[in-house]
Every structure is written in structure tokens, then in C-alpha cells.
Write a protein that holds these residues in place. Structure first.
Motif, mmCIF file in Angstrom:
data_model
loop_
_atom_site.group_PDB
_atom_site.id
_atom_site.type_symbol
_atom_site.label_atom_id
_atom_site.label_comp_id
_atom_site.label_asym_id
_atom_site.label_seq_id
_atom_site.Cartn_x
_atom_site.Cartn_y
_atom_site.Cartn_z
ATOM 1 N N ARG A 1 38.843 69.474 -32.016
ATOM 2 C CA ARG A 1 38.822 70.135 -33.405
ATOM 3 C C ARG A 1 37.625 69.598 -34.182
ATOM 4 O O ARG A 1 37.076 70.366 -35.057
ATOM 5 C CB ARG A 1 40.138 70.212 -34.019
ATOM 6 N N LEU A 2 37.675 68.286 -34.243
ATOM 7 C CA LEU A 2 36.623 67.710 -35.395
ATOM 8 C C LEU A 2 35.243 67.681 -34.854
ATOM 9 O O LEU A 2 34.233 67.324 -35.954
ATOM 10 C CB LEU A 2 37.229 66.181 -35.889
ATOM 11 N N GLY A 3 34.964 67.708 -33.845
ATOM 12 C CA GLY A 3 33.709 67.613 -33.155
ATOM 13 C C GLY A 3 33.286 68.075 -31.872
ATOM 14 O O GLY A 3 34.207 68.829 -31.278
ATOM 15 N N ARG A 4 32.104 67.717 -31.151
ATOM 16 C CA ARG A 4 31.938 68.081 -29.977
ATOM 17 C C ARG A 4 31.644 66.991 -29.120
ATOM 18 O O ARG A 4 30.322 66.803 -28.658
ATOM 19 C CB ARG A 4 30.777 69.181 -29.962
ATOM 20 N N PRO A 5 32.562 66.074 -28.661
ATOM 21 C CA PRO A 5 32.163 64.779 -27.916
ATOM 22 C C PRO A 5 31.657 65.351 -26.517
ATOM 23 O O PRO A 5 32.401 66.413 -25.890
ATOM 24 C CB PRO A 5 33.416 63.928 -28.078
ATOM 25 N N GLY A 6 30.826 64.543 -25.846
ATOM 26 C CA GLY A 6 30.361 64.855 -24.517
ATOM 27 C C GLY A 6 31.094 64.278 -23.414
ATOM 28 O O GLY A 6 30.970 64.556 -22.285
ATOM 29 N N ARG A 7 31.700 63.052 -23.730
ATOM 30 C CA ARG A 7 32.297 62.143 -22.805
ATOM 31 C C ARG A 7 33.599 61.643 -23.367
ATOM 32 O O ARG A 7 33.583 61.226 -24.632
ATOM 33 C CB ARG A 7 31.246 61.067 -22.359
ATOM 34 N N CYS A 8 34.624 61.455 -22.750
ATOM 35 C CA CYS A 8 35.737 60.680 -23.140
ATOM 36 C C CYS A 8 36.351 59.886 -21.905
ATOM 37 O O CYS A 8 36.190 60.154 -21.035
ATOM 38 C CB CYS A 8 36.957 62.106 -23.475
ATOM 39 N N TRP A 9 36.981 58.657 -22.741
ATOM 40 C CA TRP A 9 37.235 57.692 -21.423
ATOM 41 C C TRP A 9 38.477 57.143 -22.022
ATOM 42 O O TRP A 9 38.949 57.101 -23.312
ATOM 43 C CB TRP A 9 36.235 56.532 -21.240
ATOM 44 N N LEU A 10 39.187 56.702 -21.022
ATOM 45 C CA LEU A 10 40.566 56.060 -21.181
ATOM 46 C C LEU A 10 40.446 54.663 -20.357
ATOM 47 O O LEU A 10 40.549 54.839 -19.069
ATOM 48 C CB LEU A 10 41.873 56.868 -20.695
ATOM 49 N N LYS A 11 41.089 53.710 -20.941
ATOM 50 C CA LYS A 11 41.026 52.329 -20.470
ATOM 51 C C LYS A 11 42.309 51.617 -20.604
ATOM 52 O O LYS A 11 42.875 51.818 -21.792
ATOM 53 C CB LYS A 11 39.745 51.598 -20.729
ATOM 54 N N ALA A 12 42.968 50.826 -19.722
ATOM 55 C CA ALA A 12 43.725 50.090 -20.080
ATOM 56 C C ALA A 12 43.622 48.488 -19.829
ATOM 57 O O ALA A 12 43.393 48.123 -18.752
ATOM 58 C CB ALA A 12 45.165 50.618 -18.990
ATOM 59 N N GLY A 13 44.020 47.928 -20.869
ATOM 60 C CA GLY A 13 43.642 46.349 -20.917
ATOM 61 C C GLY A 13 44.794 45.995 -21.738
ATOM 62 O O GLY A 13 46.066 45.963 -21.427
ATOM 63 N N ALA A 14 44.669 45.011 -22.660
ATOM 64 C CA ALA A 14 45.726 44.415 -23.435
ATOM 65 C C ALA A 14 46.396 45.595 -24.451
ATOM 66 O O ALA A 14 47.666 45.580 -24.672
ATOM 67 C CB ALA A 14 45.156 43.383 -24.627
ATOM 68 N N GLY A 15 45.655 46.761 -24.624
ATOM 69 C CA GLY A 15 46.056 47.600 -25.271
ATOM 70 C C GLY A 15 45.735 48.983 -24.485
ATOM 71 O O GLY A 15 45.146 48.906 -23.309
ATOM 72 N N VAL A 16 45.842 50.107 -24.920
ATOM 73 C CA VAL A 16 45.408 51.354 -24.268
ATOM 74 C C VAL A 16 44.260 51.983 -25.082
ATOM 75 O O VAL A 16 44.506 52.317 -26.443
ATOM 76 C CB VAL A 16 46.618 52.535 -24.144
ATOM 77 N N THR A 17 43.044 52.104 -24.537
ATOM 78 C CA THR A 17 41.960 52.542 -25.345
ATOM 79 C C THR A 17 41.562 53.960 -24.871
ATOM 80 O O THR A 17 41.346 54.205 -23.729
ATOM 81 C CB THR A 17 40.617 51.609 -25.241
ATOM 82 N N LEU A 18 41.369 54.833 -25.916
ATOM 83 C CA LEU A 18 40.941 56.128 -25.722
ATOM 84 C C LEU A 18 39.640 56.253 -26.743
ATOM 85 O O LEU A 18 39.694 56.108 -27.734
ATOM 86 C CB LEU A 18 41.938 57.272 -26.209
ATOM 87 N N GLY A 19 38.565 56.556 -26.008
ATOM 88 C CA GLY A 19 37.380 56.428 -26.743
ATOM 89 C C GLY A 19 36.551 57.922 -26.499
ATOM 90 O O GLY A 19 36.743 58.759 -25.386
ATOM 91 N N PHE A 20 35.687 58.127 -27.365
ATOM 92 C CA PHE A 20 34.654 59.503 -27.390
ATOM 93 C C PHE A 20 33.451 58.995 -27.845
ATOM 94 O O PHE A 20 33.203 57.997 -28.557
ATOM 95 C CB PHE A 20 35.039 60.497 -28.414
ATOM 96 N N ASP A 21 32.352 59.756 -27.271
ATOM 97 C CA ASP A 21 30.893 59.376 -27.719
ATOM 98 C C ASP A 21 30.313 60.240 -28.897
ATOM 99 O O ASP A 21 29.614 60.922 -28.730
ATOM 100 C CB ASP A 21 30.015 59.692 -26.347
ATOM 101 N N GLN A 22 31.541 59.845 -29.976
ATOM 102 C CA GLN A 22 31.110 60.505 -31.130
ATOM 103 C C GLN A 22 31.735 59.545 -32.321
ATOM 104 O O GLN A 22 32.823 59.460 -32.177
ATOM 105 C CB GLN A 22 31.723 62.084 -31.381
ATOM 106 N N ASP A 23 30.801 59.407 -33.367
ATOM 107 C CA ASP A 23 31.630 58.711 -34.415
ATOM 108 C C ASP A 23 32.022 59.555 -35.153
ATOM 109 O O ASP A 23 32.229 60.839 -35.559
ATOM 110 C CB ASP A 23 30.589 57.884 -34.954
ATOM 111 N N GLY A 24 32.795 59.115 -36.427
ATOM 112 C CA GLY A 24 33.451 59.707 -37.580
ATOM 113 C C GLY A 24 34.912 60.402 -37.350
ATOM 114 O O GLY A 24 35.198 61.260 -37.975
ATOM 115 N N LEU A 25 35.463 59.976 -36.175
ATOM 116 C CA LEU A 25 36.631 60.743 -35.885
ATOM 117 C C LEU A 25 37.877 59.776 -36.366
ATOM 118 O O LEU A 25 38.928 60.172 -36.083
ATOM 119 C CB LEU A 25 36.683 60.512 -34.386
ATOM 120 N N CYS A 26 37.643 58.721 -37.250
ATOM 121 C CA CYS A 26 38.768 57.907 -37.719
ATOM 122 C C CYS A 26 39.444 58.277 -39.009
ATOM 123 O O CYS A 26 40.123 57.686 -39.556
ATOM 124 C CB CYS A 26 38.273 56.211 -37.900
#
Length: 351
Positions: free
Chosen positions: A288-313
């Protein structure tokens, strides 16, 4: 037999702190009696005098403890609990006198009374007088009752604090269960407009004999199977949430949208328990806030959900609602943004 088992169990349950209170009180009253030594000259009889006047209060302490323990270990909510404690203290005081007098008569050690009588040329102190027995019983009973009252007050306060802690834990568990049920209900909801558009798209694909119509229908069925959870389940898994995100993005792609490509690296942590509807709302918010082209989900010490776009915080109603859920679960959400990317990290502390 039941009463005997209760008595034996109560004796075995004596706490060191309780024994210390009674022993300290016995030594204190012995020290009060021994203040008379300041007025007497006892000479080489001092060790025997100290042994007598320190041992007898300790014997009284032991008798009081044996009578007090069964009463204090009885039901804390019994309507006659206080009467039992008073009666046990009175009986203990009387029994203590019943033990002390024969023991004092049998001991060869002199008493303060004997030393005082000898110093003033008076006859030896009588070994037994009824008035002295009654007075000594009351002399033990009144201080012992005060000690019992203090211990009972401390026990009552400890039970109240424990009850309060139990209520807080139960309240926290109920909040977690209520939140889990609410999240499960949220997960079970499918956007009616999205579902209708998907059905129309599949129908149109079959109408124009699109070769990909069957694949579209399979993706729609897959999304429904993933998005409609078992309401009886208390939660989800990290792998299940990843599958939900993937099916959701595939469904958007079939509707001629431009969702981001999804990469998932969970390794052996795919079966990690995870409350439902924590990750998909972040994906929907990013779209809704942008148009990211890639999204990734990784599991390590925590669960990280990332997007290739800034300004979503930036904070908004959706992010505030998600943080509220995480607070109830004892978890934390961190967000970092910059250099053309945004990453949300879930740090879970779930029981």
C-alpha cells in the motif's frame, strides 16, 4: 491416622526461618532473665547457671513448635483457623510447663532463684507451686501468641502476594489465548473483493481458453487452503506464514498486479511456532505504501522480512496495531530503513 499423618507432615515441613524465630525469642527471654546476674555474685557457678537458664527456654521453644506447626499447616481458609492457632499456643505453653518443671527439678544446676535465696539466707526455692505454674504458663503464652500472630500475618501476606502473582499470570495467559483466537479469526478472513476478482479472472481465463487457466485455478485453491486456517489451532508456523505470503503474492500476480518477487530462506526453522497474521500484514502494508520489486524472509536470531524499498518504517495505524499484538505476546518489532531497503525484524519470546 489422618490426623497423625498431618502432624508428622507438619513437623517435617518446619522451615529454617520459622525455627530461627522461635529460637531467637527463646534466647531473648533467657537473656532477660539473666539480667539479674548484674545484682548477684555467682562465682564459679556461672557456667552451670547459664546452661540451666539457656537450655530451659530452648526446650520450651521446641514444645511450642511441635504444637504450633500442625495448627499453622492446617487449611489457610478454615473459618476456625485463628482459634486453632490460639488453642495450639495455649496448649503448647501448658505442655512446656509440664516438661520444664520436672526437667528443672531433675537438673543439678542451680537457678537464679537458688542463688538469690542463698545470698539472702532464705530457704531454697520451692520446686512446684500452682500459682507459679499458672504465672509461668501465661508468661510463655502471651509472648508466644505475639510471635504466632506475626508469623500468621507474614504467611497471610505471602499467600496474598502469591495469589496476586497467580492472577497476573492467569490474566496474561488469557490475554495470549484471546489474542491467538483473534489472530486466528483474522487469518481466516479472506478479502471478499480479492476473492471475487480472482474468481472472475479464473472464469474469464477459461472463457477465452487461456492455457494458464488451470494453473490460475490451482493457485487460487492453494491460497484458500493456506489462508483458511483451522480455527481450532492456537497458532501457526514460520513455514506456514511464508507459504501464505507466497500464495497471496501469486494471487495478486494472476490479477495482473505487480507484486514483488518473494525469496524465502528458513532452513530448519520452518516449523518454528509463530502467531498468525504477523508477517502478511507487513507485506500488505508495504504494497500500500510503495511498489517494492523484491521481498525476502529469513530466519536467524530473529525473523527478518525485508523489501527493496526504503521509507517503510514510518508509524501508522497498521504498524501500531501490530506492535500492540506483539506487546501482549512479549515480542518486539524492530525496523531499519535506508540505502533502498527496509527490514522488519521480529524478536519473539513465546512460551
Amino acid at each position: 491416622m489422618k490426623v497423625l499423618r498431618h502432624v508428622l507432615h507438619s513437623w517435617r515441613s518446619l522451615r529454617p526461618s520459622e525455627a530461627l524465630v522461635f529460637v531467637s525469642a527463646a534466647l531473648l527471654f533467657a537473656a532477660i532473665d539473666l539480667t539479674s546476674l548484674l545484682e548477684l555474685h555467682v562465682g564459679d557457678q556461672l557456667p552451670l547457671l547459664l546452661a540451666r537458664h539457656l537450655s530451659l527456654p530452648l526446650v520450651s521453644c521446641a514444645v511450642l513448635l511441635l504444637c504450633w506447626l500442625p495448627a499453622t499447616r492446617s487449611s489457610p481458609v478454615h473459618p476456625r483457623r485463628r482459634r486453632r492457632l490460639v488453642a495450639a499456643t495455649l496448649v503448647g505453653s501448658a505442655l512446656a510447663m509440664g516438661v520444664i518443671y520436672p526437667l528443672a527439678a531433675a537438673l543439678p544446676w542451680p537457678s537464679l532463684c537458688d542463688i538469690y535465696a542463698q545470698a539472702h539466707g532464705k530457704p531454697r526455692c520451692a520446686a512446684f507451686r500452682m500459682t507459679a505454674v499458672i504465672g509461668d504458663t501465661l508468661w510463655i503464652f502471651m509472648p508466644a501468641l505475639m510471635i504466632v500472630g506475626v508469623l500468621e500475618f507474614r504467611g497471610l501476606r505471602r499467600r496474598q502476594e502469591q495469589a496476586a502473582q497467580d492472577l497476573l499470570r492467569e490474566h496474561a495467559q488469557l490475554r495470549r489465548h484471546a489474542l491467538a483466537a483473534r489472530l486466528a479469526a483474522l487469518q481466516a478472513q479472506v478479502d471478499p473483493a480479492l476473492l471475487f476478482d480472482a474468481l472472475v479472472a479464473v472464469e474469464q481465463a477459461y472463457a477465452r481458453q487461456d492455457p494458464g487457466a488451470s494453473a490460475r485455478l490451482e493457485r487460487l485453491i492453494r491460497h484458500l487452503r493456506v489462508a483458511l486456517p483451522r480455527l481450532r489451532d492456537a497458532g501457526a508456523t514460520l513455514g506456514g506464514e511464508a507459504e501464505l505470503i507466497a500464495s497471496y503474492l501469486d494471487l495478486l500476480r494472476d490479477l495482473n498486479g505487480q507484486p514483488p518477487m518473494f525469496d524465502c530462506e528458513l532452513g530448519p526453522r520452518g516449523a518454528t511456532p509463530l502467531p498468525p497474521m504477523l508477517l502478511l500484514p507487513l507485506v500488505q502494508r508495504a504494497l500500500r505504501l510503495g511498489r517494492p520489486g523484491r521481498c525476502w524472509l529469513k530466519a536467524g536470531a530473529g525473523v527478518t522480512l525485508g523489501f527493496d524499498q526504503d521509507g517503510l518504517c514510518s508509524d501508522d495505524a497498521d504498524l501500531a496495531s501490530l506492535r500492540e499484538r506483539l506487546d501482549v505476546l512479549g515480542a518486539r518489532l524492530a525496523c531499519t530503513s535506508g540505502h533502498g531497503r527496509t527490514e522488519f525484524t521480529l524478536e519473539l519470546a513465546l512460551a
